[in-house]
Design a protein around this motif. Sequence first.
Motif, PDB file in Angstrom:
ATOM      1  N   ALA A 147       3.170 -12.176   5.431  1.00 23.90           N
ATOM      2  CA  ALA A 147       2.479 -13.345   4.886  1.00 23.90           C
ATOM      3  C   ALA A 147       1.627 -14.018   5.951  1.00 23.90           C
ATOM      4  CB  ALA A 147       3.495 -14.328   4.303  1.00 23.90           C
ATOM      5  N   GLU A 148       2.172 -14.151   7.143  1.00 26.96           N
ATOM      6  CA  GLU A 148       1.411 -14.755   8.241  1.00 26.96           C
ATOM      7  C   GLU A 148       0.226 -13.881   8.638  1.00 26.96           C
ATOM      8  OE1 GLU A 148       4.257 -15.414  11.315  1.00 26.96           O
ATOM      9  OE2 GLU A 148       5.104 -17.208  10.377  1.00 26.96           O
ATOM     10  N   LEU A 149       0.435 -12.567   8.653  1.00 27.31           N
ATOM     11  CA  LEU A 149      -0.646 -11.644   8.988  1.00 27.31           C
ATOM     12  C   LEU A 149      -1.820 -11.776   8.018  1.00 27.31           C
ATOM     13  CD1 LEU A 149       1.216  -8.339   9.920  1.00 27.31           C
ATOM     14  CD2 LEU A 149      -0.419  -9.551  11.354  1.00 27.31           C
ATOM     15  N   SER A 150      -1.525 -12.080   6.766  1.00 23.30           N
ATOM     16  CA  SER A 150      -2.596 -12.156   5.768  1.00 23.30           C
ATOM     17  C   SER A 150      -3.548 -13.323   6.012  1.00 23.30           C
ATOM     18  CB  SER A 150      -2.007 -12.261   4.355  1.00 23.30           C
ATOM     19  OG  SER A 150      -1.359 -13.503   4.146  1.00 23.30           O
ATOM     20  N   PHE A 151      -3.150 -14.259   6.873  1.00 22.40           N
ATOM     21  CA  PHE A 151      -4.017 -15.377   7.246  1.00 22.40           C
ATOM     22  C   PHE A 151      -4.672 -15.151   8.603  1.00 22.40           C
ATOM     23  CE2 PHE A 151      -1.382 -17.427   4.024  1.00 22.40           C
ATOM     24  CZ  PHE A 151      -2.315 -18.204   3.344  1.00 22.40           C
ATOM     25  N   ASN A 152      -4.754 -13.882   9.025  1.00 23.48           N
ATOM     26  CA  ASN A 152      -5.323 -13.604  10.349  1.00 23.48           C
ATOM     27  C   ASN A 152      -6.760 -14.103  10.439  1.00 23.48           C
ATOM     28  OD1 ASN A 152      -7.304 -11.023  10.038  1.00 23.48           O
ATOM     29  ND2 ASN A 152      -5.567 -10.772   8.632  1.00 23.48           N
ATOM     30  N   PRO A 153      -7.141 -14.724  11.552  1.00 24.79           N
ATOM     31  CA  PRO A 153      -8.497 -15.276  11.708  1.00 24.79           C
ATOM     32  C   PRO A 153      -9.579 -14.213  11.758  1.00 24.79           C
ATOM     33  CG  PRO A 153      -7.264 -15.460  13.766  1.00 24.79           C
ATOM     34  CD  PRO A 153      -6.284 -15.022  12.713  1.00 24.79           C
ATOM     35  N   GLU A 154      -9.177 -12.955  11.948  1.00 25.34           N
ATOM     36  CA  GLU A 154     -10.157 -11.867  11.948  1.00 25.34           C
ATOM     37  C   GLU A 154     -10.537 -11.449  10.531  1.00 25.34           C
ATOM     38  OE1 GLU A 154      -7.970 -12.200  15.589  1.00 25.34           O
ATOM     39  OE2 GLU A 154      -7.199 -11.739  13.583  1.00 25.34           O
ATOM     40  N   HIS A 155      -9.824 -12.003   9.539  1.00 23.37           N
ATOM     41  CA  HIS A 155     -10.081 -11.739   8.116  1.00 23.37           C
ATOM     42  C   HIS A 155      -9.954 -10.252   7.779  1.00 23.37           C
ATOM     43  CE1 HIS A 155     -11.235 -15.892   7.666  1.00 23.37           C
ATOM     44  NE2 HIS A 155     -12.198 -15.770   8.552  1.00 23.37           N
ATOM     45  N   LEU A 156      -8.968  -9.612   8.362  1.00 21.22           N
ATOM     46  CA  LEU A 156      -8.689  -8.218   8.040  1.00 21.22           C
ATOM     47  C   LEU A 156      -7.752  -8.141   6.840  1.00 21.22           C
ATOM     48  CD1 LEU A 156      -8.083  -6.671  11.588  1.00 21.22           C
ATOM     49  CD2 LEU A 156     -10.203  -6.726  10.254  1.00 21.22           C
ATOM     50  N   ILE A 157      -7.999  -7.184   5.984  1.00 20.24           N
ATOM     51  CA  ILE A 157      -7.107  -6.928   4.860  1.00 20.24           C
ATOM     52  C   ILE A 157      -5.787  -6.369   5.391  1.00 20.24           C
ATOM     53  CG2 ILE A 157      -6.747  -5.383   2.878  1.00 20.24           C
ATOM     54  CD1 ILE A 157      -9.830  -5.647   2.419  1.00 20.24           C
ATOM     55  N   ILE A 158      -4.687  -6.826   4.829  1.00 17.81           N
ATOM     56  CA  ILE A 158      -3.363  -6.315   5.183  1.00 17.81           C
ATOM     57  C   ILE A 158      -2.881  -5.466   4.006  1.00 17.81           C
ATOM     58  CG2 ILE A 158      -1.014  -6.882   5.858  1.00 17.81           C
ATOM     59  CD1 ILE A 158      -3.222  -7.708   7.882  1.00 17.81           C
ATOM     60  N   GLU A 159      -2.821  -4.174   4.230  1.00 19.92           N
ATOM     61  CA  GLU A 159      -2.470  -3.241   3.161  1.00 19.92           C
ATOM     62  C   GLU A 159      -0.998  -2.843   3.303  1.00 19.92           C
ATOM     63  OE1 GLU A 159      -5.313  -0.208   1.068  1.00 19.92           O
ATOM     64  OE2 GLU A 159      -4.476   0.741   2.849  1.00 19.92           O
ATOM     65  N   LEU A 160      -0.271  -2.933   2.192  1.00 17.12           N
ATOM     66  CA  LEU A 160       1.164  -2.680   2.188  1.00 17.12           C
ATOM     67  C   LEU A 160       1.478  -1.297   1.638  1.00 17.12           C
ATOM     68  CD1 LEU A 160       2.265  -6.097   0.630  1.00 17.12           C
ATOM     69  CD2 LEU A 160       1.939  -5.564   3.062  1.00 17.12           C
ATOM     70  N   ASN A 161       2.606  -0.757   2.069  1.00 16.47           N
ATOM     71  CA  ASN A 161       3.101   0.513   1.554  1.00 16.47           C
ATOM     72  C   ASN A 161       3.663   0.298   0.147  1.00 16.47           C
ATOM     73  OD1 ASN A 161       4.442   2.904   1.004  1.00 16.47           O
ATOM     74  ND2 ASN A 161       5.398   3.058   3.010  1.00 16.47           N
ATOM     75  N   MET A 162       3.078   0.982  -0.844  1.00 19.55           N
ATOM     76  CA  MET A 162       3.492   0.800  -2.239  1.00 19.55           C
ATOM     77  C   MET A 162       4.647   1.708  -2.656  1.00 19.55           C
ATOM     78  SD  MET A 162      -0.226   0.558  -4.114  1.00 19.55           S
ATOM     79  CE  MET A 162       0.502   0.649  -5.756  1.00 19.55           C
ATOM     80  N   SER A 163       4.986   2.694  -1.836  1.00 21.66           N
ATOM     81  CA  SER A 163       5.921   3.732  -2.278  1.00 21.66           C
ATOM     82  C   SER A 163       7.382   3.353  -2.044  1.00 21.66           C
ATOM     83  CB  SER A 163       5.595   5.051  -1.576  1.00 21.66           C
ATOM     84  OG  SER A 163       4.285   5.477  -1.910  1.00 21.66           O
ATOM     85  N   ASN A 164       7.731   2.129  -2.435  1.00 26.32           N
ATOM     86  CA  ASN A 164       9.109   1.651  -2.325  1.00 26.32           C
ATOM     87  C   ASN A 164       9.441   0.838  -3.569  1.00 26.32           C
ATOM     88  OD1 ASN A 164       9.914   2.384   0.547  1.00 26.32           O
ATOM     89  ND2 ASN A 164       8.024   1.242   0.921  1.00 26.32           N
ATOM     90  N   ASP A 165      10.537   1.163  -4.210  1.00 24.22           N
ATOM     91  CA  ASP A 165      10.930   0.454  -5.428  1.00 24.22           C
ATOM     92  C   ASP A 165      11.886  -0.677  -5.080  1.00 24.22           C
ATOM     93  OD1 ASP A 165      11.069  -0.167  -8.088  1.00 24.22           O
ATOM     94  OD2 ASP A 165      12.592   1.336  -8.553  1.00 24.22           O
ATOM     95  N   THR A 166      11.339  -1.663  -4.366  1.00 21.34           N
ATOM     96  CA  THR A 166      12.132  -2.812  -3.916  1.00 21.34           C
ATOM     97  C   THR A 166      11.366  -4.095  -4.220  1.00 21.34           C
ATOM     98  OG1 THR A 166      11.140  -2.895  -1.702  1.00 21.34           O
ATOM     99  CG2 THR A 166      13.036  -1.411  -2.000  1.00 21.34           C
ATOM    100  N   GLY A 167      11.950  -5.206  -3.839  1.00 17.07           N
ATOM    101  CA  GLY A 167      11.281  -6.491  -4.015  1.00 17.07           C
ATOM    102  C   GLY A 167      10.402  -6.859  -2.838  1.00 17.07           C
ATOM    103  N   TYR A 168       9.949  -5.865  -2.095  1.00 12.64           N
ATOM    104  CA  TYR A 168       9.159  -6.071  -0.873  1.00 12.64           C
ATOM    105  C   TYR A 168       7.941  -6.964  -1.123  1.00 12.64           C
ATOM    106  CZ  TYR A 168       6.182  -4.623   3.113  1.00 12.64           C
ATOM    107  OH  TYR A 168       5.373  -4.588   4.210  1.00 12.64           O
ATOM    108  N   LEU A 169       7.135  -6.611  -2.117  1.00 12.83           N
ATOM    109  CA  LEU A 169       5.918  -7.388  -2.391  1.00 12.83           C
ATOM    110  C   LEU A 169       6.258  -8.812  -2.807  1.00 12.83           C
ATOM    111  CD1 LEU A 169       2.844  -7.645  -2.822  1.00 12.83           C
ATOM    112  CD2 LEU A 169       3.207  -6.780  -5.147  1.00 12.83           C
ATOM    113  N   ASP A 170       7.214  -8.968  -3.710  1.00 14.36           N
ATOM    114  CA  ASP A 170       7.580 -10.304  -4.174  1.00 14.36           C
ATOM    115  C   ASP A 170       8.084 -11.166  -3.023  1.00 14.36           C
ATOM    116  OD1 ASP A 170       6.888  -9.719  -6.777  1.00 14.36           O
ATOM    117  OD2 ASP A 170       8.899  -9.054  -7.334  1.00 14.36           O
TER     118      ASP A 170
END
Length: 364
Positions: free
Chosen positions: A108-131
């Motif tokens: 969450a903190e990385l997503s506010f990086n001042p460099e405005h880089l997209i933070i891409e997450l690994n989708m191949s996990n059936d967990t509550g990671y994204l939430d």
Amino acid sequence: MTMRQLGLSIYPDHSDQDKDESYILQGEKYGFTRIFMSMLEVKDVLATKKKYKHIINFGNLHGFTTTLDVSPNIFKTIGASYTDLTFFKELGVTGIRLDQGFDGITEAELSFNPEHLIIELNMSNDTGYLDNILSYQANEPFIYGCHNFYPQIGTGLEEEFFIRTSKRFKKRGIHTAAFISSHCGNFGPWNVNDGLPTRECDRNLPIEAQAKSLFMTNLIDDVIIGNAYASEVEMKRLSCIDRYELSFNVNISNNISAVEKKILLNEKHYRRGDSNALVARSTMSRVKYRDINNPCHDNDKKFHVGDIVVGNDNFGIYKNELQVVLKSHYDTRKNKVAEIDKVDIPLLKYLKPWTKFKFKDITY
């Protein structure tokens, strides 16, 4: 609406710079706009930075965006931190993909990086990671998702698992990506390469069939060739697919009439909303061509799944109605006009009520 993209993969630690540049130019020619790049190991930081920066900037000049796949140990090696992504910004990347996750609050903190880089997450996990990440009030426009690829045969994601994990991201409006595999590419980031798809069911399919299926799930925005280097023929085939509308390659019957061919290839089709298990019905053609005769032909044998039939003169008000066969049956009031290419038969699962669809003639 998110525009769907085609992507390719580059592995600077295992490839030749000139070949990488040629590959990018070939991708540009066929409408590719995204690069996946892996940086899971770094031995010489300065040399690595120079090499990666060159090829990333070359891609930027030719209309590509690049996402760099990184693991937690890389941050220490290159002297970056979770509060300072300057190193990656200087490379010219659009975003970084976190091959391994952290604790939620870090992402969450990385997503506010001042460099405005997209933070891409690994989708191949059936967990509550994204939430978990989003519960820390992440900067959602900068959170993307991308599945893994699987070099070892038999280890790709099962279809049901893939759908379930993808829905976790798509229902939150997250931009998504997954991988397909070239049959000409012979390397990736590891020393095992049985292809590099996300789903196991895609591994042996023609590359365009893999991509069509992923796009038609309506869960994947970007489709990326996982291994390098795909052939120009494969790239051209990918460039010709429809990323938004269900399309079936068909072999046309020799006896097809002029009106049937017009119905098959020139009319807009959609499956009726009151669907049944026997056939998918496209009914507007029977109204438009109700006064056009359609003599019987190819109507005396059993129709099989994937056959395309059109009502003949003996079918009353259903004359000139087009149907896609979903269950084998006999009916002499219908003419077989084409059959769906066998590699596209799995796409029938996406032919749902009100789905728009079309046919492409590949008759040899």
